[in-house]
Design an enzyme around this catalytic site. Structure first.
Site, PDB file in Angstrom:
ATOM      1  N   TYR A 111     -26.671 -41.125 -48.223  1.00 31.91           N
ATOM      2  CA  TYR A 111     -26.490 -40.397 -46.977  1.00 31.91           C
ATOM      3  C   TYR A 111     -24.866 -39.516 -47.050  1.00 31.91           C
ATOM      4  CZ  TYR A 111     -25.054 -39.488 -41.975  1.00 31.91           C
ATOM      5  OH  TYR A 111     -24.737 -38.932 -40.694  1.00 31.91           O
ATOM      6  N   TRP A 113     -23.489 -34.917 -46.255  1.00 32.59           N
ATOM      7  CA  TRP A 113     -23.780 -33.504 -46.066  1.00 32.59           C
ATOM      8  C   TRP A 113     -23.803 -33.016 -47.480  1.00 32.59           C
ATOM      9  CZ3 TRP A 113     -22.330 -30.534 -41.354  1.00 32.59           C
ATOM     10  CH2 TRP A 113     -22.557 -30.967 -40.215  1.00 32.59           C
TER      11      TRP A 113
END
Length: 788
Positions: A111, A113
């Site tokens: 997980y 960005w």
């Protein structure tokens, strides 16, 4: 002209002699983020991972056949190895775990960005690779919106579709009389959007609305949570009590006949059970304004006046993401929808509800939700998954049961963790617990440009390029521009891009052809761009040819012909535009959720009394203004904000004076889970009893060898609770943290040196005997014993 795209903006790289000297903001961006200023120096700084590296103990065990050193992750030196050796080792570990334990023993949640580029998005590359290898155990939902993403499909629609149709700021400026912002609209959050923020809009939008007809009310413990609207009314509220306030507003609307009964009858189901709860006929407790005043700290007469004010004109009810990052975090999102339904303004310009205005740049942009090229990830044949915020539970309790969204599931046994493009030692809660959990897998492989705590706690670290070192396409849903991201500089050190790494691993594992489909990176960019044409046409967007786009450097996405108003079609014809809920309507009471029989999430929104706490201060951990999450914490902009090298923490002067703390002091923030140091700022724009610190300071334990060691840098996740928001969503509960604070009063004057941005000890070859753990100096030893 060449540009690059980041999650915090578009910039023009300035390169001299092959080195990045600066990033100049795009000329069209009137409110560029300063985060870009951090990148030029940091990209080639001491924290950069320059060569493949293997943890010394792990490498020794691979050669000797024993696995006993996982407890030394985060403590040992790394051996730098050639690429071929590193890739052979990774391939062998993947093959070993699959053969002995099956693909569900490989966890590839990864997980984070990572890059704004659509092709070189690390998580997407990893998932495509692992799917080609036979699948992996995965994670669902997000830390940002874990509770909301699970709840909303039951009551109105999925979160992504709602975000794509949030009423535009321009429409709000024309029609909205009152904007009630639960959790505020912080400008710092509007710097970023996943995939790119090519034209920053939040500050300008708030200025236009405040100069026009719109009145803002900031319902938050923090006055500066609506810093873009200086004339906003501030209603200080105790953290976590927003649901109590909303339920009391509903009580006023019902008892004074201000709710829109016709709207509720036509567009909603389940109002009657909720009404019985609000009036107290179902539990003998009317949810009056006085009842809420005791829980929120807002006077009863102001609560009553607010309800009347909201019913008097066109009102937008907005909740920040942070409200649902808490225990029972589903409730404020559910109540925001219910209040908007009671006011009867859903689907009207300027009215209804918002779920995250001000949380990302692109929300409310009014642009088409076209997100540009997408790398196909293939199909994952493994069905095993976890809610993303339950990773420590998975590692600590393999095989144990958990509830999630009506299902009774079991945690997989993750033997190998493969992480690319994220930093769990930033975003996960209760880091001391995560450190313990991180010792459980047999192998941890990480792709990283920088020596973050996640890289330091890995077994194999593969150095990857940053977006400035490769070609890509930047594009985000509802953003203004699609950007041709041309490589500005060559790879730093021996770094390679994720696609190259996975291609070479796929070749070793026998599926290179399926993974690459015979394309290099530039051929993929052209292919994905051309494939996106059909999706663009569905939004009435005509993309130029790829060659023209690449030469021009950008493409401006045209605005839709019709202004964006959330759920406008549903209001006009609820049968023709039925919602994707079981009833096709807004579900104030959800029979589905009620059927799950969860004691912590009922069939309708409700207030849950918080458990009593002996810790006197409520800690809010907000998004930072000087970086994105933990990205570029080692950059100049973030460094300039530190106090004595520590992350700044804001206190109310009353709380500080009670503890003999002054502005600029370094303090120890602690509870039963752990402790960290921070530098103090004072502000009367913070409620007494509440303290606030940004997330993202790189985890920096004083003594990595000692469980529960003091973090000397200021990472709030040392003290946040690692518990699910409810059995429904299992979202993170970071905002439900209680702490105490004291001045750092050591007999020696010097503070411990922050070493988070220094690389670990690196050696060129495996020593003949194990390297001793690095000793603590005498000062650190004394402090570790007395304070950690």
């Amino acid at each position: 002209m060449s540009y690059t795209s980041t999650h915090w903006g578009v910039y023009r790289p300035v390169v001299e002699g092959g080195k990045l000297r600066a990033l100049e903001p795009a000329p069209w961006d009137r409110d560029p983020s300063p985060i870009g200023q951090s990148m030029a120096a940091a990209i080639d700084g001491p924290a950069r991972v320059r060569r493949p590296a293997v943890r010394e103990g792990f490498l020794r065990e691979v050669q000797g056949g024993r696995r006993e050193s996982s407890r030394r992750r985060g403590q040992e030196a790394f051996v730098e190895v050639p690429w071929d050796e590193a890739l052979d080792l990774v391939a062998a570990e993947l093959r070993r775990v699959r053969e002995r334990h099956g693909n569900p023993a490989i966890f590839g949640g990864s997980y984070g960005w990572a890059s704004a580029g659509r092709f070189h998005h690390a998580q997407g590359q990893l998932h495509r690779f692992l799917n080609g290898f036979g699948g992996y155990a995965y994670s669902v939902d997000t830390y940002s919106l874990g509770a909301g993403r699970v709840l909303l499909p039951h009551i109105v629609a999925d979160m992504d579709s709602l975000l794509a149709q949030h009423t535009s700021w321009d429409v709000l400026g024309e029609h909205c009389d009152l904007f009630v912002a639960f959790g505020g609209l912080p400008l710092r959050n509007g710097q970023v959007s996943p995939g790119g923020a090519s034209d920053h809009q939040l500050n300008g939008a708030l200025q236009r609305l405040t100069q026009g007809r719109t009145k803002f009310i900031n319902v938050s413990p923090v006055r500066h949570d609506l810093d873009g609207a200086p004339n906003a009314e501030w209603l200080p509220i105790r953290p976590g009590s927003d649901t109590a306030l909303m339920v009391a507003i509903a009580h006023v609307l019902i008892t004074e006949g201000l709710h829109d009964q016709a709207f509720l009858a036509r567009y909603c189901v389940g109002f009657e059970p909720f009404e019985a709860y609000v009036l107290g006929t179902s539990d003998r407790q009317p949810k009056t304004a006085a009842w809420a005043a005791a829980r929120t700290g807002i006077a009863a007469d102001r609560i009553t006046a607010l309800a009347r004010q909201m019913a008097a004109g066109r009102t937008l009810v907005n909740t920040a993401y942070s409200l649902q990052r808490a225990q029972h975090g589903e409730q404020p999102f559910w109540m925001a929808v219910v209040l908007a339904a009671m006011l009867g303004q859903i689907g009207l310009p300027g009215g209804g509800f918002g779920l995250g205005y001000g949380c990302m740049n692109n929300t409310g942009s009014g642009r088409a939700p076209f997100s540009g090229p997408r790398l196909p990830q293939g199909r994952n044949p493994v069905e095993t998954f976890i809610p993303v915020a339950r990773i420590a539970d998975m590692l600590l309790h393999p095989g144990e049961p958990f509830d999630y969204n009506g299902r009774h599931l079991h945690y997989p046994e993750a033997r190998l963790v493969y992480w690319a493009g994220g930093n769990p030692f930033h975003h996960h809660q209760d880091l001391n617990r995560l450190v313990q959990a991180w010792q459980r897998p047999e192998t941890i492989i990480v792709h990283e440009p920088f020596w973050t705590a996640t890289a330091r706690h890995a077994d194999i670290v593969l150095p990857v390029t940053t977006p400035l070192e490769r070609d890509d396409i930047g594009s985000a849903a509802s953003d203004r521009f699609m950007i041709a991201m041309k490589a500005a500089i060559g790879p730093i050190g021996r770094a390679r891009d994720d696609y190259t790494i996975f291609s070479q691993l796929a070749a070793r594992l026998g599926f290179e052809g399926d993974f690459t489909q015979g394309r290099d990176a530039m051929q993929w960019l052209r292919h994905l761009y051309d494939e996106s044409r059909e999706r663009a046409a569905a939004h009435h967007i005509e993309l130029p040819g790829f060659d023209s786009f690449w030469v021009e450097g950008r493409f401006e996405v045209p605005r839709p012909a019709r202004p964006v108003v959330m759920l406008e079609g549903f209001r006009a014809d609820p049968a023709a535009h039925a919602l994707p809920t079981p009833s096709g309507k807004i579900e104030i009471h959800s029979a589905t959720i009620a059927g799950f029989d969860y004691e912590d999430c009922l069939g309708h929104p409700a207030w849950f009394e918080p458990a009593p706490s002996s810790w006197p201060l409520h800690l809010l951990s907000s998004q930072p203004a000087t970086r994105l999450h933990s990205q570029y914490d080692h950059g100049s902009v973030s460094a300039a904000s530190k106090i004595a090298g520590c992350e700044p923490l804001t206190m109310n002067p009353q709380d500080a004076a009670f503890r003999s703390i002054a502005a600029g002091d370094v303090v120890r923030v602690f509870n039963v889970r752990g402790a960290f140091l921070a530098g103090v700022r004072l502000s009367d724009g913070l409620m007494p009893g509440v303290v606030q610190i940004a997330t993202g300071a790189w985890y920096d334990p004083m003594d990595p060898r000692r469980p529960g060691s003091l973090d000397k840098h200021g990472n709030p996740n040392l003290v946040t609770p690692d518990v699910g928001s409810s059995r429904l969503s299992q979202g993170c509960s970071a905002q439900s943290a209680r702490v105490e604070i004291e001045r750092w009063q050591e007999t020696l004057p010097a503070l411990p040196t922050v070493t988070a941005f220094e690389p670990p000890s690196l050696v060129a070859s495996l020593p003949a005997s194990p390297s001793p753990a690095p000793p603590l100096n005498a000062r650190a030893t004394v402090r570790a014993r007395s304070r950690a």
